[in-house]
Motif scaffolding. Structure first.
Motif, PDB file in Angstrom:
ATOM      1  N   ASN A 112      58.013  67.161  61.005  1.00 14.05           N
ATOM      2  CA  ASN A 112      58.740  65.914  60.644  1.00 14.05           C
ATOM      3  C   ASN A 112      59.068  65.191  61.898  1.00 14.05           C
ATOM      4  O   ASN A 112      59.362  65.854  63.250  1.00 14.05           O
ATOM      5  N   GLY A 113      58.931  63.743  62.099  1.00 10.57           N
ATOM      6  CA  GLY A 113      59.571  63.086  63.153  1.00 10.57           C
ATOM      7  C   GLY A 113      58.500  62.778  64.178  1.00 10.57           C
ATOM      8  O   GLY A 113      58.378  61.817  65.191  1.00 10.57           O
ATOM      9  N   VAL A 114      57.182  63.402  64.121  1.00 12.26           N
ATOM     10  CA  VAL A 114      56.206  62.877  64.748  1.00 12.26           C
ATOM     11  C   VAL A 114      55.386  61.601  64.548  1.00 12.26           C
ATOM     12  O   VAL A 114      54.432  61.077  65.290  1.00 12.26           O
ATOM     13  N   LYS A 116      54.124  61.134  61.033  1.00 11.24           N
ATOM     14  CA  LYS A 116      53.222  61.254  60.148  1.00 11.24           C
ATOM     15  C   LYS A 116      53.310  60.221  59.023  1.00 11.24           C
ATOM     16  O   LYS A 116      52.234  59.605  58.926  1.00 11.24           O
ATOM     17  N   THR A 117      54.383  59.786  58.526  1.00  9.53           N
ATOM     18  CA  THR A 117      54.671  58.985  57.472  1.00  9.53           C
ATOM     19  C   THR A 117      53.814  57.329  57.987  1.00  9.53           C
ATOM     20  O   THR A 117      53.201  56.740  57.440  1.00  9.53           O
ATOM     21  N   LYS A 257      52.705  57.639  69.221  1.00 11.75           N
ATOM     22  CA  LYS A 257      53.788  56.970  70.410  1.00 11.75           C
ATOM     23  C   LYS A 257      53.111  57.206  71.794  1.00 11.75           C
ATOM     24  O   LYS A 257      54.008  57.407  72.602  1.00 11.75           O
ATOM     25  N   ASP A 259      52.535  54.569  73.226  1.00 12.26           N
ATOM     26  CA  ASP A 259      52.927  53.295  73.814  1.00 12.26           C
ATOM     27  C   ASP A 259      54.223  53.658  74.675  1.00 12.26           C
ATOM     28  O   ASP A 259      54.427  52.799  75.653  1.00 12.26           O
ATOM     29  N   VAL A 283      50.034  53.345  68.921  1.00 10.92           N
ATOM     30  CA  VAL A 283      50.361  52.482  69.972  1.00 10.92           C
ATOM     31  C   VAL A 283      51.739  51.651  69.757  1.00 10.92           C
ATOM     32  O   VAL A 283      51.672  50.599  70.306  1.00 10.92           O
ATOM     33  N   GLY A 284      52.215  51.983  69.009  1.00 15.76           N
ATOM     34  CA  GLY A 284      53.630  51.284  68.313  1.00 15.76           C
ATOM     35  C   GLY A 284      53.948  51.248  67.004  1.00 15.76           C
ATOM     36  O   GLY A 284      53.263  52.271  66.170  1.00 15.76           O
ATOM     37  N   GLU A 285      55.098  50.916  66.489  1.00 17.06           N
ATOM     38  CA  GLU A 285      55.773  51.136  65.285  1.00 17.06           C
ATOM     39  C   GLU A 285      55.004  50.241  64.199  1.00 17.06           C
ATOM     40  O   GLU A 285      55.251  50.429  62.970  1.00 17.06           O
TER      41      GLU A 285
HETATM   42  P1  GDP Z   1      57.396  61.602  60.213  1.00 15.72           P
HETATM   43  O1  GDP Z   1      58.622  62.146  59.970  1.00 15.72           O
HETATM   44  O2  GDP Z   1      56.634  62.555  60.981  1.00 15.72           O
HETATM   45  O3  GDP Z   1      56.899  61.085  58.904  1.00 15.72           O
HETATM   46  O4  GDP Z   1      57.861  60.362  61.285  1.00 15.72           O
HETATM   47  P2  GDP Z   1      57.793  58.759  60.798  1.00 15.72           P
HETATM   48  O5  GDP Z   1      56.544  58.326  60.439  1.00 15.72           O
HETATM   49  O6  GDP Z   1      59.109  58.593  60.144  1.00 15.72           O
HETATM   50  O7  GDP Z   1      58.328  58.502  62.407  1.00 15.72           O
HETATM   51  C1  GDP Z   1      59.296  58.637  63.211  1.00 15.72           C
HETATM   52  C2  GDP Z   1      59.711  57.431  63.993  1.00 15.72           C
HETATM   53  O8  GDP Z   1      58.626  57.320  65.052  1.00 15.72           O
HETATM   54  C3  GDP Z   1      59.903  56.230  63.412  1.00 15.72           C
HETATM   55  O9  GDP Z   1      60.690  55.289  63.979  1.00 15.72           O
HETATM   56  C4  GDP Z   1      58.344  55.547  63.668  1.00 15.72           C
HETATM   57  O10 GDP Z   1      58.538  54.177  63.662  1.00 15.72           O
HETATM   58  C5  GDP Z   1      58.179  55.947  65.030  1.00 15.72           C
HETATM   59  N1  GDP Z   1      56.424  55.949  65.450  1.00 15.72           N
HETATM   60  C6  GDP Z   1      55.378  56.490  64.739  1.00 15.72           C
HETATM   61  N2  GDP Z   1      54.455  56.212  65.310  1.00 15.72           N
HETATM   62  C7  GDP Z   1      54.850  55.522  66.328  1.00 15.72           C
HETATM   63  C8  GDP Z   1      53.827  54.925  67.453  1.00 15.72           C
HETATM   64  O11 GDP Z   1      52.692  55.244  67.572  1.00 15.72           O
HETATM   65  N3  GDP Z   1      54.790  54.416  68.466  1.00 15.72           N
HETATM   66  C9  GDP Z   1      56.207  54.215  68.518  1.00 15.72           C
HETATM   67  N4  GDP Z   1      56.664  53.540  69.453  1.00 15.72           N
HETATM   68  N5  GDP Z   1      56.554  54.634  67.318  1.00 15.72           N
HETATM   69  C10 GDP Z   1      56.060  55.221  66.563  1.00 15.72           C
END
Ligand code: GDP
Length: 304
Positions: A112-114, A116-117, A257, A259, A283-285
């Motif tokens: 979680n948090g990486v 994934k979603t 991430k 970026d 490379v971004g959200e």
């Molecule tokens: P999960 O718990 O692994 O499913 O994580 P989430 O998909 O909810 O993402 C966690 C946070 O990381 C969110 O605020 C996303 O917007 C952010 N995030 C995901 N991928 C990237 C990325 O490539 N770059 C940036 N800057 N943020 C990202």
């Protein structure tokens, strides 16, 4: 251009450190090599891969007798590109999967948090844009939030999602998703799974059950087991790669991430150390901030 923008921090950091390390020096000597080693490690290339790169450069120094620092960039670039090529044979920027008449199943793993979603959502968007019919499966059933978040992405992208109650059996969700995908003649199924590294045996059992059950519907599923790693977490990303590869056969990586990090080197180290190709980078959200990993572009932006 997005890649350049996305990797701005990593490249300025890596490249400027490298430039500083050779300033005022004309020859690659032990001091330059020591500095280079430190720079690679601090860029999260990882100790093993760093030593491999240093050894190769030492060898070239020995062969050439005199190696000018002006050549170091070029040589380092060649060595890094060479390492990346060992695992990343493909060199495309296209979102493309084989069309076989049955759904191409991507099983996504990661803590979680990486991201994934978000990565699943972006992937669905890109593949939809490329003309594929995509179905999502919410088999990370441990947290209600994981299911809700995936639903939000499904709505946003405009693709169907199959889900059950929180706490239900991930394998059952995966089974339902594949059945539904086959019925709809879907081209791609993306299954969200296990977000916990609670213990290795549970993780192994859960993932292998999901696989086994999916194979009842699509015999050679999953076609890709993709591990999502947060590129800004350095050693944690290495540790997660170690644990997930021990629990299941991971066939591709998505590194997110990039970026917001000065540590793009994690891409080089992890693909080398685990011999798994990096397929996507985040490379971004935003919905479009996902790219098919292109090693040439990556190396270019690292050294610009
Ligand atoms: P999960 O718990 O692994 O499913 O994580 P989430 O998909 O909810 O993402 C966690 C946070 O990381 C969110 O605020 C996303 O917007 C952010 N995030 C995901 N991928 C990237 C990325 O490539 N770059 C940036 N800057 N943020 C990202």
């Amino acid at each position: 251009q997005t890649l350049d923008k996305g990797l701005e921090k990593s490249k300025s950091s890596f490249f400027s450190k490298l430039t500083k390390a050779v300033a005022g020096k004309s020859k690659v000597d032990d001091e330059v090599l020591d500095n280079l080693e430190e720079i690679l490690v601090s860029s999260d290339v990882g100790v093993n891969t760093t030593l491999k790169i240093i050894e190769r450069i030492e060898k070239r120094v020995a062969e050439d007798k005199y190696l000018g620092t002006d050549e170091l960039n070029l040589i380092l670039r060649e060595e890094i590109a060479g390492l990346l090529s060992e695992t990343n044979q493909e060199n495309t920027t296209e979102f493309k999967v084989p069309k076989t008449g049955e759904p191409y199943v991507i099983m996504v793993v990661g803590v979680n948090g990486v991201g994934k979603t978000t990565t699943i959502g972006k992937l669905a968007a890109q593949y939809k844009k490329a003309g594929y019919n995509v179905v999502l499966g919410a088999a990370d059933t441990f947290r209600a939030a994981a299911i809700d978040q995936l639903q939000i992405w499904a709505d946003r992208v405009g693709v169907p999602i199959v889900k059950q109650q929180m706490g239900s059996d991930p394998a059952s969700v995966a089974f339902d998703t594949l059945e539904s995908a086959v019925k709809q003649n879907a081209d791609i199924v993306i299954i969200d799974t296990a977000g916990r590294l609670h213990n290795k045996i549970n993780l192994m059992n859960e993932l292998s059950k999901v696989k086994r059950v999916m194979q009842k519907v699509v015999a050679d599923a999953p076609h890709d087991v993709m591990l999502v790693l947060d590129g800004s977490t350095g050693q944690n990303a290495f540790e997660q790669a170690k644990q997930f590869t021990a629990a299941t056969e991971v066939t591709s990586l998505a590194v997110t991430k990039l970026d917001g990090t000065a540590k793009g080197g994690v891409v080089i180290g992890i693909s080398d150390q685990f011999q798994i190709p990096v397929r996507y980078i985040g490379v971004g959200e935003g919905i479009d901030d996902l790219q098919v990993f292109n090693k040439i572009e990556f190396v270019d932006s690292f050294f610009k």
